[in-house]
Design a protein around this motif. Sequence first.
Motif, PDB file in Angstrom:
ATOM      1  N   PHE A  23       0.855  -1.257   0.013  1.00 21.18           N
ATOM      2  CA  PHE A  23      -0.102   0.138  -0.052  1.00 21.18           C
ATOM      3  C   PHE A  23       0.756   1.241   0.020  1.00 21.18           C
ATOM      4  CE2 PHE A  23       0.517  -0.892   4.528  1.00 21.18           C
ATOM      5  CZ  PHE A  23       0.672   0.199   4.977  1.00 21.18           C
ATOM      6  N   ALA A  24       1.817   1.266   0.747  1.00 20.92           N
ATOM      7  CA  ALA A  24       2.911   2.393   0.633  1.00 20.92           C
ATOM      8  C   ALA A  24       3.505   2.446  -0.606  1.00 20.92           C
ATOM      9  CB  ALA A  24       3.930   2.421   1.689  1.00 20.92           C
ATOM     10  N   GLY A  25       3.632   1.578  -1.474  1.00 19.38           N
ATOM     11  CA  GLY A  25       4.337   1.855  -2.807  1.00 19.38           C
ATOM     12  C   GLY A  25       3.647   2.673  -3.799  1.00 19.38           C
ATOM     13  N   GLN A  26       2.335   3.076  -3.366  1.00 19.81           N
ATOM     14  CA  GLN A  26       1.910   4.285  -4.186  1.00 19.81           C
ATOM     15  C   GLN A  26       2.832   5.693  -4.164  1.00 19.81           C
ATOM     16  OE1 GLN A  26      -1.233   4.567  -6.222  1.00 19.81           O
ATOM     17  NE2 GLN A  26      -0.500   2.464  -6.418  1.00 19.81           N
ATOM     18  N   ILE A  27       3.245   5.708  -3.009  1.00 15.65           N
ATOM     19  CA  ILE A  27       4.264   6.862  -3.034  1.00 15.65           C
ATOM     20  C   ILE A  27       5.041   6.965  -4.295  1.00 15.65           C
ATOM     21  CG2 ILE A  27       6.130   7.965  -1.521  1.00 15.65           C
ATOM     22  CD1 ILE A  27       4.951   7.022   0.950  1.00 15.65           C
ATOM     23  N   ILE A  28       5.528   5.757  -4.657  1.00 15.46           N
ATOM     24  CA  ILE A  28       6.759   5.762  -5.899  1.00 15.46           C
ATOM     25  C   ILE A  28       5.702   6.106  -7.175  1.00 15.46           C
ATOM     26  CG2 ILE A  28       7.976   4.193  -7.173  1.00 15.46           C
ATOM     27  CD1 ILE A  28       8.989   2.862  -4.730  1.00 15.46           C
ATOM     28  N   GLN A  29       4.644   5.528  -7.145  1.00 10.25           N
ATOM     29  CA  GLN A  29       3.697   5.735  -8.308  1.00 10.25           C
ATOM     30  C   GLN A  29       3.299   7.190  -8.321  1.00 10.25           C
ATOM     31  OE1 GLN A  29       2.623   2.984 -10.524  1.00 10.25           O
ATOM     32  NE2 GLN A  29       2.542   4.944 -11.728  1.00 10.25           N
ATOM     33  N   GLY A  30       3.082   7.779  -7.464  1.00 20.46           N
ATOM     34  CA  GLY A  30       2.876   9.170  -7.515  1.00 20.46           C
ATOM     35  C   GLY A  30       3.951  10.123  -7.884  1.00 20.46           C
ATOM     36  N   ALA A  31       5.080   9.659  -7.249  1.00 18.52           N
ATOM     37  CA  ALA A  31       6.364  10.398  -7.587  1.00 18.52           C
ATOM     38  C   ALA A  31       6.776  10.247  -9.153  1.00 18.52           C
ATOM     39  CB  ALA A  31       7.478   9.963  -6.705  1.00 18.52           C
ATOM     40  N   GLN A  32       6.865   9.021  -9.752  1.00 18.57           N
ATOM     41  CA  GLN A  32       7.060   8.856 -10.946  1.00 18.57           C
ATOM     42  C   GLN A  32       6.227   9.614 -11.844  1.00 18.57           C
ATOM     43  OE1 GLN A  32       9.136   4.335 -11.219  1.00 18.57           O
ATOM     44  NE2 GLN A  32       6.693   4.580 -11.434  1.00 18.57           N
ATOM     45  N   ASP A  33       4.752   9.464 -11.586  1.00 17.20           N
ATOM     46  CA  ASP A  33       3.811   9.886 -12.598  1.00 17.20           C
ATOM     47  C   ASP A  33       4.128  11.561 -12.598  1.00 17.20           C
ATOM     48  OD1 ASP A  33       2.674   7.693 -13.314  1.00 17.20           O
ATOM     49  OD2 ASP A  33       0.837   8.017 -11.856  1.00 17.20           O
ATOM     50  N   GLU A  34       4.408  12.201 -11.461  1.00 18.11           N
ATOM     51  CA  GLU A  34       4.422  13.660 -11.446  1.00 18.11           C
ATOM     52  C   GLU A  34       5.957  14.076 -12.113  1.00 18.11           C
ATOM     53  OE1 GLU A  34       3.592  17.641 -11.061  1.00 18.11           O
ATOM     54  OE2 GLU A  34       2.223  15.929 -10.761  1.00 18.11           O
ATOM     55  N   ALA A  35       7.024  13.063 -11.731  1.00 18.88           N
ATOM     56  CA  ALA A  35       8.181  13.403 -12.381  1.00 18.88           C
ATOM     57  C   ALA A  35       8.314  13.480 -13.748  1.00 18.88           C
ATOM     58  CB  ALA A  35       9.257  12.377 -11.894  1.00 18.88           C
ATOM     59  N   TRP A  36       7.494  12.306 -14.313  1.00 21.66           N
ATOM     60  CA  TRP A  36       7.352  12.278 -15.886  1.00 21.66           C
ATOM     61  C   TRP A  36       6.824  13.422 -16.568  1.00 21.66           C
ATOM     62  CZ3 TRP A  36       9.905   9.578 -19.039  1.00 21.66           C
ATOM     63  CH2 TRP A  36       9.357   9.458 -20.427  1.00 21.66           C
ATOM     64  N   LYS A  37       5.622  14.022 -15.961  1.00 21.63           N
ATOM     65  CA  LYS A  37       4.954  15.273 -16.403  1.00 21.63           C
ATOM     66  C   LYS A  37       6.066  16.361 -16.432  1.00 21.63           C
ATOM     67  CE  LYS A  37       0.378  14.448 -14.286  1.00 21.63           C
ATOM     68  NZ  LYS A  37      -0.336  15.006 -13.220  1.00 21.63           N
TER      69      LYS A  37
END
Length: 338
Positions: A78-92
């Motif tokens: 469940f904490a892995g969503q931190i990485i998902q959010g960071a990846q998505d925003e970084a890619w933007k």
Amino acid sequence: MKRVTLRDIAKKAGVSIATVSWAINNNKNVRIPLETRNRIQKIAQELGYKKNALASELVSGETKFIGFITDDVATTPFAGQIIQGAQDEAWKSGKILLIVNTDGKDTVEQAAFNMMEEYRVQGIIYSTWYHHPLSVPDYLLTVPSILVNCFDKKDICPSVVPDEFQGGYDATKLLINAGHKKIAFFNTTSPSPAKTDRLKGYRTALEESKIEFNNSLVFNVTPNQEGGYNFADSLIKSGATAVFCHNDRVAMGLYDALNKKNIKIPENMSIVGFDNQEVISAHLHPSLTTVGLPHYDLGVQGVKKLLSLFDDSGSSFKKTVTHIHCPIIIRKSISSIS
């Protein structure tokens, strides 16, 4: 098919490999006749040369990399969503994360930072799988850095954390709005910001609604199924009609105990959890109303905050704490009473 190299271009152009590298990377600090520069670039194109973007960035000193160092976030579902959010925003923003999961090992952590230095990351996000204070590693003070899901004991490094107080307040207010006046709180035995701030939120919601805080309705239980299960009798004896649980696992244990005692949820006991571990909360019967930890948003805001430091010279180490809203997920574990 053989990959075209700088040596191949240099041989055809009749120049040195260094000259080809400078021309290909359009290095303005090296004087190369325009005709030679254009000729080399044309030959490279004709031969089908693919530019090494990483090498070019390292030469220029400007990379698109952001470091992400974590203890166990990558291996905690469940904490892995931190990485998902960071990846998505970084890619933007045209950035790429370099992620290292250290398993909490200092030697791995230092090696990760050394590697990120070699790749000339623009900054580092340092994240932990649960919210707590920490002593910031010295190396973080040498680059723009943001803490995510943790905060600095010495008030040096800026951080992004969940709003534990707001989560506790909203959970309790939800039960109050359903008509409950005798509301228990299953708090954790583990010292943490979650323990203290959710309790403050619980108390504040009661006091604002003119309901007297009763310490006998606060139970410190182990933050797992056994904690909820073992305190079911105490909850029943307290006369509470509703309970706010520190996390969904505690609520799951309480469900089991109440079911064995033929106490119906939510008819006889309304329950609110915390964390929104969907494998638990969405599949209990009835499904559990809970407060979600905003892991995805923590990652997003961590990157946004880090990128803002690049445009604000000298403010990298100014202490600021950003609290991220914890959403309520309404399901079926609450009933209204008159």
